[in-house]
Write a protein that holds these residues in place. Structure first.
Motif, PDB file in Angstrom:
ATOM      1  N   GLU A 193       0.822  -1.203   0.000  1.00  0.00           N
ATOM      2  CA  GLU A 193       0.000   0.000   0.000  1.00  0.00           C
ATOM      3  C   GLU A 193       0.857   1.253   0.000  1.00  0.00           C
ATOM      4  O   GLU A 193       0.498   2.258  -0.615  1.00  0.00           O
ATOM      5  CB  GLU A 193      -0.949  -0.008   1.204  1.00  0.00           C
ATOM      6  N   THR A 225       0.647   4.175  -2.711  1.00  0.00           N
ATOM      7  CA  THR A 225       0.354   5.539  -2.260  1.00  0.00           C
ATOM      8  C   THR A 225       1.428   6.508  -2.731  1.00  0.00           C
ATOM      9  O   THR A 225       1.111   7.603  -3.212  1.00  0.00           O
ATOM     10  CB  THR A 225       0.232   5.575  -0.722  1.00  0.00           C
ATOM     11  N   ASP A 230       0.954   7.170  -6.351  1.00  0.00           N
ATOM     12  CA  ASP A 230      -0.196   8.057  -6.546  1.00  0.00           C
ATOM     13  C   ASP A 230       0.181   9.507  -6.240  1.00  0.00           C
ATOM     14  O   ASP A 230      -0.149  10.419  -6.999  1.00  0.00           O
ATOM     15  CB  ASP A 230      -1.352   7.596  -5.656  1.00  0.00           C
TER      16      ASP A 230
END
Length: 105
Positions: A25, A29, A32
């Motif tokens: 994750e 992240t 992103d």
């Protein structure tokens, strides 16, 4: 009923799984965030400025740019703004019987 060793093994397995999920994750992240930074033209300097928004720099946090005006002046040129503790020179003169107001500017 499970034994203590079995439960500790389950805890270790779950912690390992949690670390793997967190790593995956985190990578997603970060990707992103980097994509949004590129899309909006955001730099690290922009982030640092935004992070410090609403706060003074550490060096200037203690003092404002404008010192308080002088309200009292002593016989030897000492000054005091009237804020904080009374300075020793004025305390000594008041102890001798002189009034604080006689040194007002």
């Amino acid at each position: 009923m499970s034994s203590l060793i079995e439960i500790q093994n389950q805890i270790a397995l779950l912690q390992k799984q949690a670390e793997e999920i967190r790593a995956a994750e985190l990578a997603a992240t970060v990707a992103d965030i980097l994509g949004k930074m590129d899309a909006f033209g955001i730099t690290l300097e922009d982030l640092e400025r935004a992070k410090g928004r609403g706060r003074k720099p550490a060096a200037a946090a203690g003092k404002s740019g404008n010192p308080a005006p002088v309200k009292y002046r002593g016989p030897n040129g000492e000054t005091w703004s009237g804020r904080g503790l009374m300075p020793r020179w004025l305390s000594a003169l008041v102890a001798q019987g002189q009034s604080r107001e006689s040194f007002a500017v």
